[in-house]
Design a protein around this motif. Structure first.
Motif, PDB file in Angstrom:
ATOM      1  N   GLY A  11      38.982  44.795  42.710  1.00 54.51           N
ATOM      2  CA  GLY A  11      38.676  45.267  41.359  1.00 54.51           C
ATOM      3  C   GLY A  11      37.468  44.585  40.736  1.00 54.51           C
ATOM      4  O   GLY A  11      36.969  45.016  39.692  1.00 54.51           O
ATOM      5  N   THR A  12      36.984  43.545  41.382  1.00 51.32           N
ATOM      6  CA  THR A  12      35.870  42.787  40.802  1.00 51.32           C
ATOM      7  C   THR A  12      34.610  43.652  40.742  1.00 51.32           C
ATOM      8  O   THR A  12      34.163  44.152  41.767  1.00 51.32           O
ATOM      9  CB  THR A  12      35.606  41.516  41.643  1.00 51.32           C
ATOM     10  N   GLY A  13      34.089  43.821  39.544  1.00 50.78           N
ATOM     11  CA  GLY A  13      32.842  44.580  39.394  1.00 50.78           C
ATOM     12  C   GLY A  13      32.976  46.062  39.705  1.00 50.78           C
ATOM     13  O   GLY A  13      31.978  46.757  39.948  1.00 50.78           O
ATOM     14  N   ALA A  84      36.921  53.375  35.677  1.00 53.43           N
ATOM     15  CA  ALA A  84      36.592  52.916  37.027  1.00 53.43           C
ATOM     16  C   ALA A  84      37.817  52.327  37.714  1.00 53.43           C
ATOM     17  O   ALA A  84      38.075  52.599  38.900  1.00 53.43           O
ATOM     18  CB  ALA A  84      35.475  51.875  36.963  1.00 53.43           C
ATOM     19  N   ASN A  85      38.581  51.543  36.991  1.00 54.64           N
ATOM     20  CA  ASN A  85      39.780  50.948  37.594  1.00 54.64           C
ATOM     21  C   ASN A  85      40.825  52.013  37.881  1.00 54.64           C
ATOM     22  O   ASN A  85      41.501  51.980  38.911  1.00 54.64           O
ATOM     23  CB  ASN A  85      40.332  49.831  36.699  1.00 54.64           C
ATOM     24  N   ILE A 100      49.963  50.267  46.318  1.00 51.57           N
ATOM     25  CA  ILE A 100      48.552  49.876  46.222  1.00 51.57           C
ATOM     26  C   ILE A 100      48.415  48.760  45.183  1.00 51.57           C
ATOM     27  O   ILE A 100      48.980  48.824  44.090  1.00 51.57           O
ATOM     28  CB  ILE A 100      47.682  51.087  45.803  1.00 51.57           C
ATOM     29  N   GLY A 101      47.671  47.738  45.572  1.00 53.79           N
ATOM     30  CA  GLY A 101      47.409  46.634  44.650  1.00 53.79           C
ATOM     31  C   GLY A 101      45.951  46.619  44.238  1.00 53.79           C
ATOM     32  O   GLY A 101      45.122  47.352  44.771  1.00 53.79           O
ATOM     33  N   ILE A 102      45.660  45.783  43.260  1.00 54.19           N
ATOM     34  CA  ILE A 102      44.247  45.582  42.883  1.00 54.19           C
ATOM     35  C   ILE A 102      44.070  44.093  42.624  1.00 54.19           C
ATOM     36  O   ILE A 102      44.959  43.466  42.032  1.00 54.19           O
ATOM     37  CB  ILE A 102      43.844  46.443  41.664  1.00 54.19           C
ATOM     38  N   GLU A 115      40.282  46.448  32.474  1.00 52.58           N
ATOM     39  CA  GLU A 115      40.454  46.700  33.910  1.00 52.58           C
ATOM     40  C   GLU A 115      41.937  46.823  34.254  1.00 52.58           C
ATOM     41  O   GLU A 115      42.339  47.739  34.990  1.00 52.58           O
ATOM     42  CB  GLU A 115      39.711  45.714  34.840  1.00 52.58           C
ATOM     43  N   ILE A 116      42.752  45.961  33.695  1.00 54.70           N
ATOM     44  CA  ILE A 116      44.191  46.053  33.991  1.00 54.70           C
ATOM     45  C   ILE A 116      44.758  47.353  33.428  1.00 54.70           C
ATOM     46  O   ILE A 116      45.558  48.033  34.079  1.00 54.70           O
ATOM     47  CB  ILE A 116      44.949  44.819  33.436  1.00 54.70           C
TER      48      ILE A 116
END
Ligand code: FMN
Length: 464
Positions: A11-13, A84-85, A100-102, A115-116
């Protein structure tokens, strides 16, 4: 015994990745499908229209600059991050019913709340976080699951620990009528020491429930925690890890919580061993980074695989390159940032800013600086000149590594490749330098011992 696997989105960026994929014209149309699935179409269209270029931007033209994520979030930036997330988790979930994880880096806090939220709207099953002490995350998951505002204290140099809180009300982003239900994902903390796992397993230390741990050793790809003793370096300038840095799995078992181990476990026997030691499973990165489906730029993947196959791959744990201050495992590859000539010919610029550090200004506000930005700028912002030495722009470098590098007047941003220290798996998966394998081949290889019981055949080598 059942065999379960989970895919994890980095998930970074990710907002920047999506913004640039849209400017490439959404090749394959995957993003369009995911945007169409966003529950609040008006907002999805706003984000789409802001970034999409039909047919893709002209070759050689730079990508549009992305507004930096600051303490006070701009609504358009928040919307892009949420979408985006959502989109990446939605795509990862497409066509199967597996979890699925992030994962996120605790060091990059400013985009944390949107993002979360975006990942939860897509129904993410697990949030994973390392590179810091992610004690605030469980509370965020609980708040968003109840569709209530969540807050997150920002680490700000020169400020008290709870002086600056970011707050996000989900209703300010997606009106409640568009959301049926948000489930609370599980939360796995990525840790490298028993002490940190012990600390985070204590509910008095966190804002809510931690559901498990990923115990990651220093040979894992990407960022790694520094050793306990930060004063020792080997002749190559790498941090030296000792006995005290080895995770005691007996103590992990005593904690009584699920844990996964990571870092050089990509071998069927290592997985068997880990399970016998009480781990719930293993987390793998490098083996998937080199598979056909990974987003690693083709030329970089080919050369890295070739070097790994001929046992010439050199990965250096660079304590300086990442602005985060964490050691970063860097593949030594000509034409990339590991090559001093490439670094020297790059003009320092900070135009993405994910890895900037927050600090308190004389006026009492929050500002950001990055040790990889132009040295004068960093020093003018109160940074120490010695902190700029050896720093690389990972934000730009990693975007180039996945084929989305920025074009400047002086040329294209050079890539930087990260991988774990052990790539021995390559010899079990391919039988010549040009061989390639799929993510499924990697899974069948890793899980062969477990799958044997249900009659699934092991992977065949080299699908050229
Ligand atoms: C190319 C690459 C990128 C990675 N990016 C992340 C990341 O963004 N966040 C994270 O928590 N871990 C990241 N990791 C670490 C993996 O999640 C995993 O823990 C690690 O790769 C396991 O060790 P291995 O490389 O020996 O398989 C990355 C690893 C690789 C190889």
């Amino acid at each position: 015994m059942g065999v379960k696997s989970m895919g994890v989105v980095s998930g970074t960026g990710i907002a920047l990745v999506v913004a640039r994929r849209l400017q490439e014209g959404d090749i394959g149309g995957h993003l369009r499908n995911a945007f169409d699935a966003f529950p609040y179409p008006e907002m999805a269209e706003r984000v789409w229209d802001a970034w999409y270029i039909e047919g893709g931007k002209r070759e050689g033209k730079p990508y549009k600059p992305i507004p930096m994520v600051n303490f006070k979030l701009r609504p358009d930036v928040a919307e892009l991050i949420v979408c985006a997330n959502f989109v990446e988790v939605w795509l990862a979930k497409e066509g199967h019913s597996g979890p699925i994880g992030i994962n996120y880096l605790e060091k990059i806090q400013a985009p944390r709340l949107p993002e979360i939220l975006g990942a939860m709207i897509a129904g993410v099953d697990v949030v994973l976080m390392g590179a810091g002490i992610p004690h605030q995350v469980p509370g965020v998951l609980d708040s968003f699951a109840a569709y209530k505002p969540a807050s997150y204290y920002l680490d700000v140099e020169g400020a008290e620990s709870r002086e600056f809180a970011m707050v996000l009300d989900p209703a300010s982003i997606v009106p409640e009528r568009f959301i049926e239900r948000l489930s609370r994902p599980a939360f796995f903390a990525i840790a490298s020491t028993n002490v940190l796992a012990q600390y985070l397993s204590d509910p008095r230390r966190t804002t809510g429930r931690v559901d498990g741990f990923i115990m990651e050793g220093p040979t894992a790809g990407g960022h790694n925690a520094p050793p306990r003793d930060r004063s020792k370096f080997n002749e190559r300038g790498e941090p030296v890890y000792g006995e005290k840095d080895v995770v005691d799995l007996r103590k992990m078992r005593q904690l009584g919580m699920p844990f996964w181990v990571a870092g050089s476990y990509a071998h069927p026997e290592k997985l068997v061993e880990a399970l016998a030691e009480g781990a719930t499973g293993c987390q793998f990165g490098s083996i998937f980074a080199l598979c056909q489906e990974s987003g690693l730029r083709d030329d970089l993947k080919r050369e890295t695989k070739r070097l790994a196959f001929s046992r010439q791959l050199d990965v250096v744990a660079d304590p300086k390159s990442s602005p985060s201050g964490f050691p970063f495992n860097v593949v030594q590859l000509s034409g990339t940032m590991s090559d001093p000539n490439v670094t020297e010919s790059r003009t320092r610029i900070c135009d993405i800013g994910y890895l900037r550090h927050a600090y308190k200004t004389d006026r009492g506000t929050v500002a950001f600086r990055c040790p990889s930005e132009p040295v004068d700028t960093f020093v003018n912002r109160g940074g120490k000149i010695e902190d700029t030495v050896g720093r690389q722009c990972l934000c730009n470098g990693l975007m180039a590594t996945v084929g989305l590098g920025q074009q400047h007047k002086w040329g294209q941003e050079p890539p930087i490749v990260t991988l774990g220290r052990n790539t021995d798996f390559i010899h079990d998966l391919i039988d010549n330098e040009q061989g390639c394998y799929s993510a499924m081949d990697a899974l069948l290889y890793l899980l062969q011992e477990q799958l044997q019981t249900v009659g699934v055949r092991a992977v065949s080598k080299s699908r050229v």
